[in-house]
Write an enzyme that holds these catalytic residues in place. Structure first.
Site, PDB file in Angstrom:
ATOM      1  CD  GLU A  37     -28.300  65.426  21.930  1.00 39.50           C
ATOM      2  OE1 GLU A  37     -29.182  66.305  21.944  1.00 39.50           O
ATOM      3  OE2 GLU A  37     -27.815  64.928  22.956  1.00 39.50           O
ATOM      4  NE  ARG A 262     -36.777  75.518  17.382  1.00 38.94           N
ATOM      5  CZ  ARG A 262     -35.879  74.961  18.210  1.00 38.94           C
ATOM      6  NH1 ARG A 262     -35.403  75.671  19.212  1.00 38.94           N
ATOM      7  NH2 ARG A 262     -35.485  73.736  18.048  1.00 38.94           N
ATOM      8  CE  LYS A 272     -34.340  66.599  19.530  1.00 38.04           C
ATOM      9  NZ  LYS A 272     -32.865  66.544  19.549  1.00 38.04           N
TER      10      LYS A 272
END
Length: 566
Positions: A37, A262, A272
């Site tokens: 994204e 992850r 993030k």
RNA sequence: UGGGGGAUCGUCUAGUGGUAGGACAAUGGACUCUGGAUCCAUUGGCGAGGGUUCAAAUCCUUCUCCCCCAGCCA
């Protein structure tokens, strides 16, 4: 180790693909995608996913698409798209002509939504966001049907068209899939497919005021592109039934979603939100601060793409939560840099040395190898003269045990130059600090060899005072003290674990003159110190600024630590 | 107390019924004009209990612990 270069180590995703290939699933095609994204900078965790997807495709003669998942106009910016493209390329991957945007499919996605409405599988809900939340139920209690759930497909179609036409305010309606409000999987309780959002989209401008949600857009984008293996992280496991539902109901090409864990790294953060917080609160100078785990930060720090790729291969791929030791990343870096970095001499904390018996005004150009690991890298000339600088920590007036460096009366080798012996020490009368050393040299040891075969324990790096260049050097350390900086129970947040000494700036450094014409971002090993690169942002011809990429392994530091402990 | 996942050396990861292997880290040594690099060696592991089997990390069973999910974010 040789195995890394030939047969890739097995992991569960490679195994799945190998089996699919054996069964001739997808007619032998392997098409993957990396779908960021565009609302933030890429970091080392993304690198794991990028390497995974591109390598899996390449290993099997397939392709990997780069697709920007741009379904939320209020969060996304072009700046991020450019940085993401740059980072993927820098890492060494090529998407060729396969650059896509979810927004390219908005029209197709709309048509798919219309089909679901016509089939009675989707409806327009006019509950508020708040009401929808209440109707959803909880983890342990089922939800209940919205009063609008029973609208006819004709009414739904009309409402949906008018949503698109901009007849309603943001939030007035949403389009939802009609699945099961009592499903134990919350994602299946009539998930939202479209919301009204009047925002300018970076690619479609104001053509749309309704935007698809991730679950609806992502599976269909994968399907449209003919993706065979849709690889994502663990938190999407609960979304897989929904991924499958849309594709099943629409009867379109059905990629297989596979989830993996992850990356987590010690002494840093990779979320993030936390990364943004560090930038916003100015704990770092920006997204590309050399201490940041972002690709741009690692690049500026001096990391190589090879090292990062090697790291991503070595950490493996699995489904369990894990925390990789940052020492492994640093190991991959050093291994790569050791082979290719030219060696130069740089004195970080200078201590003046006068060679009493060296002729005043004389200068010798001594030959120095550029890399003992690679003779093909040749040699260079280094000037030697009567006045030099050595490292402050390479002299001790009262040397402890196992200290092999310079001390009063002791002889050491100056790398590539001569054996020197310390004959006297000059100190600041007030502070007692050592300000200058006087030594004598043995002219018979030119080049650093003694014909009589006598040995010295220590070899020091040095620069000629009159010839050295001034430089600023930035020493970086881990951003966080703790291995796993998290919110503590007492409410102190992860920033409490920030390392106050993650940056040390040295402004009085002296580097050998061969560094006069260094190219930006070129990497060196400063002998006995570590790997350094010219800072791409702050260095200029008038002011050399170097970033320490990594230290060398420091056995002496370990000995010292052990001595302190007793 | 709902659903979905996961537990193998300190860390990461192979191993799908047949001697638990590798990498990083750590430790010791060899070598060295970088206390670097390199080389050699050592330490150390199947979450727990029960069962099946000649044989279990692997199959069955009970339990424990960890992660994720209640955005009109992705």
């Amino acid at each position: 180790m040789a195995q890394r270069d030939s047969i890739p180590a097995p992991n569960f995703i490679r195994n799945i693909i190998a089996e699919d290939l054996k069964a001739n699933k997808n007619e032998g095609r392997v098409i993957t995608r990396f779908p960021p994204e565009p609302n933030g900078y890429l970091h080392i965790g993304h690198a794991k996913s990028i390497c995974l997807n591109f390598n899996l495709a390449a290993e099997n003669g397939g392709t990997c698409h780069l697709r920007f998942d741009d379904t939320n106009p209020s969060k996304e910016e072009i700046e991020y798209i450019e940085s993401i493209k740059k980072d993927v390329q820098w890492l060494g991957f090529n998407w060729g002509k396969h650059l896509y945007y979810t927004s390219d499919y908005f029209e197709k996605l709309f048509d798919y939504a219309v089909r679901l409405i016509k089939d009675g599988k989707a409806y327009v809900d006019s509950l508020s966001a708040d009401e929808i939340r209440k109707y959803r139920g909880t983890l342990t209690e089922p939800g209940k049907d919205s009063p609008y759930r029973g609208r006819s497909s004709g009414e739904n179609l009309d409402l949906f068209e008018r949503m698109r036409a901009g007849e309603y305010e943001d939030g007035a309606h949403v389009l939802r899939a009609k699945i099961d409000m009592a499903s134990p999987n919350l994602n299946m309780r009539d998930p939202t497919m479209y919301r009204i959002r009047r925002a300018v989209h970076h690619r479609t401008g104001d053509r749309w005021c309704i935007y698809p949600m991730y679950d609806f857009a992502h599976c269909l984008s994968d399907s449209i592109e003919g993706i065979t293996h849709s690889i994502c992280t663990l938190e999407f496991e609960d979304n897989r039934p929904l991924y499958d539902w849309f594709l099943e109901e629409l009867g379109v090409h059905h990629p297989q979603q596979i989830e993996f864990a992850r990356l987590n790294l010690t002494h840093t953060v990779l979320s993030k939100r936390k990364l943004i917080e560090l930038v916003k609160d100015q704990h770092v100078t920006g997204w590309d601060d050399p201490r940041m785990p972002t690709i741009s930060g690692l690049r500026r720090r001096g990391y190589t793409p090879e090292a990062i790729r090697d790291f991503c291969e070595r950490i493996g791929v699995a489904k369990r939560d894990s925390m990789v030791d940052v020492a492994l990343l640093e190991h991959c870096l050093r291994e790569n840099l050791n082979k290719k970095s030219p060696r130069v001499m740089a004195v970080l904390n200078p201590l003046r040395v006068v060679i009493d018996n060296y002729p005043e005004g004389q200068v010798e150009e001594l030959e120095a190898e550029n890399n003992p690991e690679d003779p093909d890298m040749g040699t260079r000339k280094v000037p030697f003269s009567r006045e030099l600088y050595i490292e402050q920590e390479d002299f001790r007036e009262d040397p402890p045990k196992k200290f092999f460096r310079l001390a009063p009366g002791r002889e050491v080798r100056l790398k590539h130059a001569y054996y020197v012996t310390c004959v006297s020490v000059i100190k600041n009368e007030k502070t007692g600090a050592v300000t200058e050393l006087h030594c004598t040299y043995d002219s018979e040891t030119r080049g650093g060899w003694s014909k009589d075969g006598r040995k010295v324990k220590g070899t020091l790096h040095w620069v000629s005072a009159a010839h050295a260049l001034k430089a600023e050097v930035r020493l970086y350390d881990h951003l966080f003290l703790k291995e796993n900086p998290i919110e503590a129970k007492d409410g102190t947040d992860f920033k409490a674990d920030l390392n106050p000494d993650s940056l040390e700036t040295l402004t009085r450094c002296r580097v050998e003159p061969s560094l006069a014409d260094v190219q930006p971002a070129s990497r060196y090993q400063f002998l006995r110190q570590g790997y350094f690169c010219l800072d791409s942002a702050d260095s200029s011809p008038g002011l050399l600024v170097f970033n320490r990429t990594a230290t060398l392994r420091d056995t002496w530091a370990k000995i010292q630590k052990a001595q302190e402990k007793g």
